[in-house]
Structures are given as C-alpha cells and as structure tokens.
Design a protein around this motif. Structure first.
Motif, PDB file in Angstrom:
ATOM      1  N   ASP A 254     -11.466  -5.346 -12.690  1.00 21.38           N
ATOM      2  CA  ASP A 254     -11.780  -5.716 -14.069  1.00 21.38           C
ATOM      3  C   ASP A 254     -12.952  -6.683 -14.201  1.00 21.38           C
ATOM      4  O   ASP A 254     -13.409  -6.957 -15.299  1.00 21.38           O
ATOM      5  CB  ASP A 254     -10.546  -6.321 -14.735  1.00 21.38           C
ATOM      6  N   GLY A 255     -13.432  -7.206 -13.109  1.00 21.61           N
ATOM      7  CA  GLY A 255     -14.543  -8.143 -13.176  1.00 21.61           C
ATOM      8  C   GLY A 255     -15.012  -8.499 -11.781  1.00 21.61           C
ATOM      9  O   GLY A 255     -14.462  -8.017 -10.793  1.00 21.61           O
ATOM     10  N   PRO A 256     -16.049  -9.340 -11.677  1.00 22.07           N
ATOM     11  CA  PRO A 256     -16.540  -9.725 -10.352  1.00 22.07           C
ATOM     12  C   PRO A 256     -15.479 -10.498  -9.583  1.00 22.07           C
ATOM     13  O   PRO A 256     -14.689 -11.245 -10.166  1.00 22.07           O
ATOM     14  CB  PRO A 256     -17.752 -10.601 -10.670  1.00 22.07           C
ATOM     15  N   ARG A 257     -15.465 -10.303  -8.263  1.00 18.18           N
ATOM     16  CA  ARG A 257     -14.472 -10.986  -7.441  1.00 18.18           C
ATOM     17  C   ARG A 257     -14.916 -12.427  -7.183  1.00 18.18           C
ATOM     18  O   ARG A 257     -16.022 -12.664  -6.682  1.00 18.18           O
ATOM     19  CB  ARG A 257     -14.276 -10.247  -6.113  1.00 18.18           C
ATOM     20  N   VAL A 258     -14.068 -13.365  -7.527  1.00 20.91           N
ATOM     21  CA  VAL A 258     -14.369 -14.783  -7.340  1.00 20.91           C
ATOM     22  C   VAL A 258     -13.794 -15.286  -6.017  1.00 20.91           C
ATOM     23  O   VAL A 258     -14.416 -16.075  -5.314  1.00 20.91           O
ATOM     24  CB  VAL A 258     -13.814 -15.621  -8.516  1.00 20.91           C
ATOM     25  N   LYS A 259     -12.610 -14.793  -5.661  1.00 21.52           N
ATOM     26  CA  LYS A 259     -12.005 -15.218  -4.409  1.00 21.52           C
ATOM     27  C   LYS A 259     -11.799 -14.013  -3.501  1.00 21.52           C
ATOM     28  O   LYS A 259     -11.597 -12.895  -3.983  1.00 21.52           O
ATOM     29  CB  LYS A 259     -10.669 -15.925  -4.664  1.00 21.52           C
ATOM     30  N   PRO A 260     -11.857 -14.212  -2.192  1.00 22.34           N
ATOM     31  CA  PRO A 260     -11.683 -13.085  -1.279  1.00 22.34           C
ATOM     32  C   PRO A 260     -10.251 -12.559  -1.317  1.00 22.34           C
ATOM     33  O   PRO A 260      -9.315 -13.277  -1.678  1.00 22.34           O
ATOM     34  CB  PRO A 260     -12.010 -13.691   0.099  1.00 22.34           C
ATOM     35  N   LEU A 261     -10.099 -11.291  -0.955  1.00 19.27           N
ATOM     36  CA  LEU A 261      -8.773 -10.710  -0.889  1.00 19.27           C
ATOM     37  C   LEU A 261      -7.984 -11.331   0.256  1.00 19.27           C
ATOM     38  O   LEU A 261      -8.541 -11.677   1.293  1.00 19.27           O
ATOM     39  CB  LEU A 261      -8.861  -9.196  -0.675  1.00 19.27           C
ATOM     40  N   SER A 262      -6.686 -11.459   0.056  1.00 22.23           N
ATOM     41  CA  SER A 262      -5.828 -11.942   1.131  1.00 22.23           C
ATOM     42  C   SER A 262      -5.618 -10.822   2.133  1.00 22.23           C
ATOM     43  O   SER A 262      -5.892  -9.646   1.862  1.00 22.23           O
ATOM     44  CB  SER A 262      -4.479 -12.399   0.574  1.00 22.23           C
ATOM     45  N   GLN A 263      -5.129 -11.172   3.310  1.00 25.47           N
ATOM     46  CA  GLN A 263      -4.869 -10.162   4.333  1.00 25.47           C
ATOM     47  C   GLN A 263      -3.854  -9.139   3.836  1.00 25.47           C
ATOM     48  O   GLN A 263      -3.923  -7.952   4.160  1.00 25.47           O
ATOM     49  CB  GLN A 263      -4.368 -10.843   5.610  1.00 25.47           C
ATOM     50  N   ILE A 264      -2.912  -9.593   3.013  1.00 24.62           N
ATOM     51  CA  ILE A 264      -1.907  -8.694   2.460  1.00 24.62           C
ATOM     52  C   ILE A 264      -2.535  -7.719   1.468  1.00 24.62           C
ATOM     53  O   ILE A 264      -2.216  -6.522   1.446  1.00 24.62           O
ATOM     54  CB  ILE A 264      -0.786  -9.495   1.764  1.00 24.62           C
ATOM     55  N   GLU A 265      -3.449  -8.199   0.632  1.00 26.95           N
ATOM     56  CA  GLU A 265      -4.101  -7.333  -0.352  1.00 26.95           C
ATOM     57  C   GLU A 265      -4.964  -6.270   0.309  1.00 26.95           C
ATOM     58  O   GLU A 265      -5.310  -5.270  -0.319  1.00 26.95           O
ATOM     59  CB  GLU A 265      -4.937  -8.176  -1.316  1.00 26.95           C
ATOM     60  N   GLU A 266      -5.302  -6.473   1.585  1.00 26.64           N
ATOM     61  CA  GLU A 266      -6.079  -5.482   2.324  1.00 26.64           C
ATOM     62  C   GLU A 266      -5.176  -4.489   3.043  1.00 26.64           C
ATOM     63  O   GLU A 266      -5.639  -3.709   3.879  1.00 26.64           O
ATOM     64  CB  GLU A 266      -7.016  -6.181   3.310  1.00 26.64           C
ATOM     65  N   CYS A 267      -3.897  -4.490   2.690  1.00 30.78           N
ATOM     66  CA  CYS A 267      -2.943  -3.580   3.325  1.00 30.78           C
ATOM     67  C   CYS A 267      -2.303  -2.619   2.315  1.00 30.78           C
ATOM     68  O   CYS A 267      -1.170  -2.175   2.505  1.00 30.78           O
ATOM     69  CB  CYS A 267      -1.853  -4.379   4.058  1.00 30.78           C
ATOM     70  N   ILE A 268      -3.021  -2.317   1.230  1.00 29.66           N
ATOM     71  CA  ILE A 268      -2.553  -1.285   0.299  1.00 29.66           C
ATOM     72  C   ILE A 268      -3.774  -0.625  -0.335  1.00 29.66           C
ATOM     73  O   ILE A 268      -4.706  -1.297  -0.771  1.00 29.66           O
ATOM     74  CB  ILE A 268      -1.610  -1.867  -0.787  1.00 29.66           C
ATOM     75  N   ALA A 269      -3.776   0.714  -0.326  1.00 27.21           N
ATOM     76  CA  ALA A 269      -4.932   1.471  -0.806  1.00 27.21           C
ATOM     77  C   ALA A 269      -4.504   2.449  -1.889  1.00 27.21           C
ATOM     78  O   ALA A 269      -3.325   2.832  -1.985  1.00 27.21           O
ATOM     79  CB  ALA A 269      -5.579   2.235   0.351  1.00 27.21           C
ATOM     80  N   GLY A 270      -5.477   2.863  -2.693  1.00 24.53           N
ATOM     81  CA  GLY A 270      -5.175   3.800  -3.757  1.00 24.53           C
ATOM     82  C   GLY A 270      -6.389   4.627  -4.126  1.00 24.53           C
ATOM     83  O   GLY A 270      -7.530   4.292  -3.782  1.00 24.53           O
ATOM     84  N   GLY A 271      -6.120   5.718  -4.822  1.00 26.83           N
ATOM     85  CA  GLY A 271      -7.203   6.572  -5.272  1.00 26.83           C
ATOM     86  C   GLY A 271      -6.731   7.484  -6.386  1.00 26.83           C
ATOM     87  O   GLY A 271      -5.529   7.612  -6.643  1.00 26.83           O
TER      88      GLY A 271
END
Length: 276
Positions: A254-271
């Motif tokens: 929804d907008g520019p990323r201000v903070k980096p993704l957590s390691q957990i947020e990098e463990c779910i994908a979608g399309g």
C-alpha cells in the motif's frame, strides 16, 4: 500474544475443544476471540521458535485484502469462491469486494463448526453471501455441491481463493488439487493463493524448518513450508499477474516500505493467477 482467557461465548454443537482447529488457530494469531485454549497452545508452541510469528497471519490477511481490492476494483470480478474462509477477525472477502462491487457474490467454504456458526449469521445480513460446509481439499465435494452450482454461474469468471490453505494440505499433489478447481473455471477467472514459504536461503530455511516442525507437531498437526518452485507449480498454466509469486508483503504494498521485513514475513508468499 492473545489473552489466554479469551474463548467463544458459546460452543457450537459438534465442536471438539480438545483438538486444535486451523480456522481457530488463525483467529488466535490475528488476536481474535473465537478460539479455545488448545488453539492458543499452538500459538504458544510456535512462538517459542519465532516470537513474532503472528506476522505470518497478518502478512497473509493483508495480502488477501489487496488481492481482493485488485480483483473487484481493477478487474471487476463479481463472483468469489473462498475456500477455507476462516473466522471474521479482520475484514472478510465479501466486505472488501462488495465495497467496490456491491453486486458481487461471495461463497465461503469451510468445515469448522465455529466458522459455520458465523457463516449462518452472515447469511442473515447479506443475501449476496453464502456459506457451505465441505472439505476444500476434495474439490469435487465443493464443486458438485448443489448450493455452489445454484449460487455461482460457472459460465462466467470466478475468483477462486485459497489463501493460507494449501500449506495445511499434507498430500503429495497440491497442484492437482488446485487444477481440479481451475479446470471448471472459464477464461478470465482468477486464482488467489498464498502459502508458507521456505526461501531456501541458509538463514531463512532454518527458520522455515523450525516453524514447520512446531506447526506439524503442535495440536494442529499441519503447516508445511514449501519452496517457490513448489508453490508456483500450484498455479499450473495460469498467467501470474505482476509482480508474480512474491512475498505476501511485496505483492502491491500500500505504500513505500519504511522498515525491513522480519525474517518471519519472508516466510510466506502469494500470487494471483489468471486463466486465459
């Protein structure tokens, strides 16, 4: 973590409060109130290896919201088959799409008694929404259901939603399950799918394996972390919409990323895939 004193105000007939439910565990992860102690135990067990594990659920839910806005607002899809819909902790599919397409019809499928109780309440307030009980991992049980055939027009495009469901499928042919659904859909239909991800990088793979071990050995008993290749295969010959199969948080944020993704947020994908 959710307050351990929370529980549904009443227990629907047929609910076994000694066994964890996928829908109620997800509700607990989102901070909802329609879950039992056994469901919160899953959250506690998984949190021992990843305290920020609730990020998984929110990444998944927020992806669904954005995907539904795209389908209703940009594409103009007016029929939705939402498999494994879960509980109304946050915005539901019908609320998102009917805000943009008031005549949109949404059919939810689940087989959890607590979810079904909420489904019956939905029916009372929204005639464009239908709830049926069926096993989403048995496509023929869903597709051959008389209410499904009556409610949805399979001669027109349908959006099939399998958001956060297939990582609970323990069989060997996940792509085959989705294909049975997509084979019944006409050109111009879409598939929304998200899945726990093993990114296959050393640090993230270790996290994914630790999470999978906790999920599968918890009272819930499922929660597989598959690779990008495994998840991509579930889309079969569908055309993936830009930006393709990516981390849920990277699918049209929804907008520019201000903070980096957590390691957990990098463990779910979608399309989101389109049938041509």
């Amino acid at each position: 973590m959710p307050d351990t004193k929370m529980s549904p105000s009443s227990v629907p007939v047929g609910v076994d409060t000694t066994r964890a439910s996928i829908a109620r565990v997800y509700d607990a992860f989102l901070g909802g109130k329609d879950n039992f102690e056994i469901d919160r135990e899953v959250l506690r067990q998984v949190a021992t290896v990843a305290p920020e594990v609730t990020d998984l659920a929110w990444s998944n839910r927020n992806f669904l919201v954005r995907a539904c806005r795209f389908l209703a607002g940009q594409v103009g899809i007016t029929q939705y088959l939402d498999c494994g819909s879960g509980l109304p902790t946050a915005e539901n599919t019908h609320q998102i799409v009917q805000r943009l397409e008031p005549k949109a019809k949404v059919l939810y499928v689940d087989n959890d008694p607590v979810v079904l109780a909420h489904g019956r309440a939905l029916l009372e307030e929204n005639e464009q929404t239908l709830f049926i009980s069926a096993d989403i991992f048995k496509p023929s049980e869903v597709l051959d259901h008389p209410e499904v055939r009556e409610f949805l027009d399979f001669g027109q495009p349908i959006a099939l939603i399998h958001n956060g469901t297939m990582h609970h499928y323990l069989g060997d042919d996940g792509p085959g399950v989705i294909k049975q659904y997509t084979d019944t859909l006409v050109a111009g239909s879409y598939v929304v799918l998200s899945h726990f991800l093993d990114p296959e990088t050393p640090a993230h793979a270790k996290t994914a394996r630790a999470l999978e071990e906790r999920f599968t050995h918890s009272p819930m008993g499922s929660g597989l972390f598959r690779t990008y290749g495994d998840i991509r295969a579930m889309f079969g010959e569908l055309e993936l919409m830009e930006p393709g199969l990516v981390l849920c948080d990277e699918w049209w944020p929804d907008g520019p990323r201000v903070k980096p993704l957590s390691q957990i947020e990098e463990c779910i994908a979608g399309g989101v895939g389109r049938k041509n």
